[in-house]
Scaffold this active site. Structure first.
Site, PDB file in Angstrom:
ATOM      1  CE  LYS A 136      -3.381   1.764   5.215  1.00 50.69           C
ATOM      2  NZ  LYS A 136      -3.259   1.019   3.671  1.00 50.69           N
ATOM      3  CB  SER A 142      -0.978  -0.036   1.242  1.00 47.82           C
ATOM      4  OG  SER A 142      -0.229  -0.046   2.474  1.00 47.82           O
TER       5      SER A 142
END
Length: 832
Positions: A732, A689
């Protein structure tokens, strides 16, 4: 219609039989020729018959009634074949009835009835026997006598004199009559024997009957013998035990042993144990009673019985199924966590409607400090159940779950049964902490043992190795906790209903601090909420400048630190109460510990801010790229995993293949070596990611354009420049908010996951949805075109359902070196 009283010895019969004689019907009695039988006469017509006969020749005909239920028998109710008999004695009794003694003379057949009133009378004829003294008849006679002798030896009501009387009878017909009249057989069978004229056939038929009766008598005798033997054995043991008890009392040795066994027996009698458990307990108690305390087996059996007695086989607590009260309790104990509360209320609703419901297997997954364990306490309080907790973190021995067999020294049940015993209830709320940290080695895999425990289709008969008895775990409400699901074996994960608990936002932490943490820590430090109060800004200052975490533990520690310092000042008399504002926070906790590094780190080209998912929640990472004269080599540092290294290679390949589009000199990559570093080099990092972050950092380096300081990004990059979805979006986004970022670049396929982000964050922050790297660079690089403002195309405020981790990986966070040591204090020591 009369019945037989007893049998009598044989008397020599009279020969002459009149043509017409009175008929006396008998109920369930057959009188044979050449036998003497006592009869009871009670009916008025029968009494008159006897009186008339006694004044004449004393001869009567005796026939049996076909159906004993007939009250007054007529000609059609009696058999046609009977016996002519002589009345020898008569006795009147006070109730008006008679007792007579009759002797059978000859077998007769009724030709026809001459009268029915006042009593029956009939014309009769004598039936003579057909007999031929052959060897076969003699053999049948001897065999019949042998069988009869055996029966006499087995039957108490037959006197031994009968055997001698039968031995002295030479006539086969007379022998048949004697034996048939002596034994108790069906009336129909006696009548059949009386009607049989052929003596040989009569002998055969009576032999069959006697053999059948002999088998019955022998079986009965065998049963009686066995019962008597068992009774004799029990009585013998009782007397021996009483004697032993008396001897031991005399020697002073009985008190302790007998008292202990009797006490255990009394406790077992009082408990309502399941059948199999009760049987096993009594078996072991019998073994214990035969051992001496010095025997090694004595203490083993004694401990085993103690465990059986103390385990709550049938004891349970009654569930509180008041749904509104349960909702109130959950709201009192925990702020937000709506999904979990809703699931518990649903469970209560179903349990209220379905009485025999088995408990679900819940699994709370989330970073440390978000309230997984305390939520279990609240659920138990809402249900009105006992709460027990075990931690399986680091457990490597399968026997810790199932226990050890009794053959091992020091054996005891596993943690499951021990915890149930401690709860003293068979339906507690059972929390199994840290299921993601179970180990496995040569001693077995504890997670495999949990497969049975956490399966409602199997755990109704869970067998612990020590007890080796089935225990019903289906009523237990199991709750497992884990920080991450990946290490949990798939089979175990499949048995649990996973509920994810993400980190808290600033607003949620503020509400929790005001409602729970401050009152709790004030009370723990001996002060009241009237003596100490916090402003909202002070709490937010502690949250933003003194903690950086997904959970609440560090926040609770900082609040506790402030409360301790205020308590000291109050105890010293310096103040009577304190109001904690922003200045007081700095006074009590010192300078801020965490800074927003994004602006300083991204001030130069080649640095981009990425978003990572860790076990402790979300975090930010910085990807630094620099160049130096060389021949186009790429160096990667920062303890990167294989996946992350491949992401860096893919990012460089994309930048080189699109050098024309981003306006980079053609020979730039031939004249420069590139170095990509992810700070916090001691922390392992991996996952795809960070692909867009690496691509942006390289593009910023080669173009000389810095990355916007307010932008964080996440997403996996392919060689063609496509941006693929990732997991852990909510964590996140929360990390970006804690770091002071207000814009997040994320894959368009993660649009649905934005619904998991709290609504106020969706309003305060901008979300740029991208499909390829060119859109990322446009939004992230500070060359004018990349700036994103509220309301412009590409921003996003709403989304779909839950996050999808299958499409993306995870990357770790980090900071640079000594200049950024302060920021690393609040981060996890290890990230994926």
């Amino acid at each position: 219609m009369e019945g037989s009283v007893t049998e009598a010895p044989i008397i020599k019969p009279v020969e002459k039989i009149p043509d017409v004689i009175p008929i006396l019907p008998l109920r369930e009695t057959v009188v044979f020729p050449e036998t003497v039988t006592p009869l009871a006469v009670g009916q008025d017509r029968s009494v008159k018959l006897i009186d008339d006969v006694l004044h004449k020749d004393k001869m009567i005909g005796l026939v049996t009634i076909k159906h004993p239920d007939v009250e007054l028998a007529g000609p059609d109710d009696v058999y046609r074949i009977g016996s002519a008999a002589i009345i020898h004695k008569m006795l009147k009794v006070p109730d008006g009835s008679l007792r007579i003694l009759v002797q059978g003379v000859k077998r007769i057949r009724i030709v026809d009835f001459t009268q029915t009133d006042p009593y029956l009378a009939a014309r009769v004829e004598v039936l003579e026997d057909l007999v031929e003294m052959t060897k076969e008849v003699e053999a049948l006679s001897r065999n019949l006598l042998n069988v009869f002798t055996k029966i006499i030896g087995l039957v108490p009501y037959l006197p031994e004199e009968l055997q001698m009387a039968a031995s002295n009878v030479d006539d086969p017909s007379a022998l048949c009559y004697l034996i048939a009249s002596a034994i108790k057989i069906k009336t129909e069978e006696k009548q059949e024997l009386l009607e049989e004229v052929d003596v040989e056939k009569r002998l055969r038929r009576l032999t069959v009957i006697l053999n059948r009766e002999l088998e019955v008598f022998e079986l009965g005798s065998k049963i009686q013998s066995e019962v008597q033997s068992e009774m004799d054995k029990t009585q013998r043991e009782y007397f021996l035990r009483q004697q032993m008890k008396a001897i031991q009392e005399e020697l002073g040795e009985v008190d302790e042993i007998t008292a202990e066994v009797n006490e255990l027996r009394g406790q077992i009698d009082e408990l309502d144990l399941p059948e199999e458990v009760d049987r096993q307990a009594r078996r072991e108690l019998d073994r214990l009673s035969k051992l001496q305390p010095a025997a090694a087996e004595y203490s083993v059996i004694r401990t085993y019985l103690d465990w059986i007695i103390t385990i709550p086989w049938g004891r349970s607590t009654e569930d509180n199924l008041d749904i509104k009260q349960a909702q109130t309790v959950l709201d009192e104990d925990h702020y937000d966590l709506e999904k979990v509360k809703e699931r518990i209320v649903e469970y209560l609703a179903v349990a209220k409607l379905k009485k025999d419901m088995t408990g679900p297997i819940l699994c709370f997954v989330g970073p440390p400090g978000v309230g997984k364990t305390s939520l279990g306490h609240s659920i138990a309080r809402a249900l009105g159940r006992k709460f027990i907790r075990i931690s399986v973190g680091g457990m490597r021995d399968e026997a810790e779950i199932r226990g050890h067999r009794r053959t091992y020294i020091g054996a005891m049940p596993g943690t499951i049964i021990r915890a149930i015993r401690d709860a003293d209830s068979n339906n507690p709320v059972f929390m199994i902490d840290e299921v993601d940290k179970i180990g496995a080695d040569f001693r077995g895999d504890p997670s495999a043992a949990l497969l049975e425990v956490l399966d409602p289709e199997q755990n109704f008969s869970f067998r612990d190795n020590y007890l080796d008895l089935p225990f019903d775990l289906s009523r237990v409400l199991f709750i497992a906790t884990a920080n991450i699901l990946d290490p949990v074996p798939p089979a175990l994960r499949d048995r649990m209903e996973v509920i994810e608990l993400s980190g808290y936002t600033e607003a949620e932490k503020l509400g929790i601090a005001k409602k729970y943490l401050i009152p709790k820590e004030a009370k723990a430090n001996g002060i009241t909420t009237k003596e100490i109060s916090f402003t909202d800004k002070a709490i937010l200052k502690i949250i933003n400048e003194h903690t950086r975490e997904a959970g609440l533990r560090n926040l609770e520690r900082e609040i506790a630190s402030v409360c301790r310092k205020v308590a000291r000042e109050i105890a010293e008399g310096a103040i009577t109460k304190a109001k904690i504002d922003e200045k007081a926070v700095e006074k009590y906790l010192g300078k801020k510990k965490f800074f927003s590094e994004a602006r300083r780190m991204t001030s130069e080209p080649g640095v981009a801010t990425g978003l990572a998912w860790t076990m402790s929640g979300g975090d930010i990472i910085f990807v630094e790229a620099t160049s130096m004269p060389g021949g186009g080599h790429l160096t990667l540092t920062g303890q990167l995993g294989d996946v992350m290294k491949e992401s860096a290679q893919a990012a460089l390949s994309w930048v080189r293949s699109h050098s024309d589009g981003i306006k980079v000199a053609e020979d730039y990559f031939q004249k420069h070596d590139l170095h990509v570093h992810v700070p916090a080099g001691a922390v392992p990092k991996d996952g795809p990611s960070a692909g867009v972050t690496m691509t942006t950092a390289l593009a910023s380096l080669v173009t000389g354009v810095p990355v916007l300081s307010n932008v964080g990004m996440t997403g996996e990059v392919t060689l063609s420049g496509k941006v693929l979805p990732i997991g852990g979006l909510k964590e996140k986004v929360l990390a970006a908010r804690r770091a002071g970022l207000d814009t997040v670049i994320l894959p368009r396929e993660n649009e649905k996951d934005l619904d998991d982000v709290p609504e106020h964050l969706r309003k305060e922050m901008q979300f740029v949805l991208v499909d390829d790297v060119s859109q990322v660079l446009k939004a992230a690089l500070a060359n004018g075109a990349g700036k994103v403002t509220a309301g412009k195309a590409g921003s996003r405020r709403a989304g779909g359902k839950s996050g999808n981790k299958a499409g993306g990986g995870k990357s770790g966070g980090a900071t640079s070196k000594a200049a950024r040591k302060a920021s690393t204090a609040g981060r996890a020591a290890s990230r994926k």
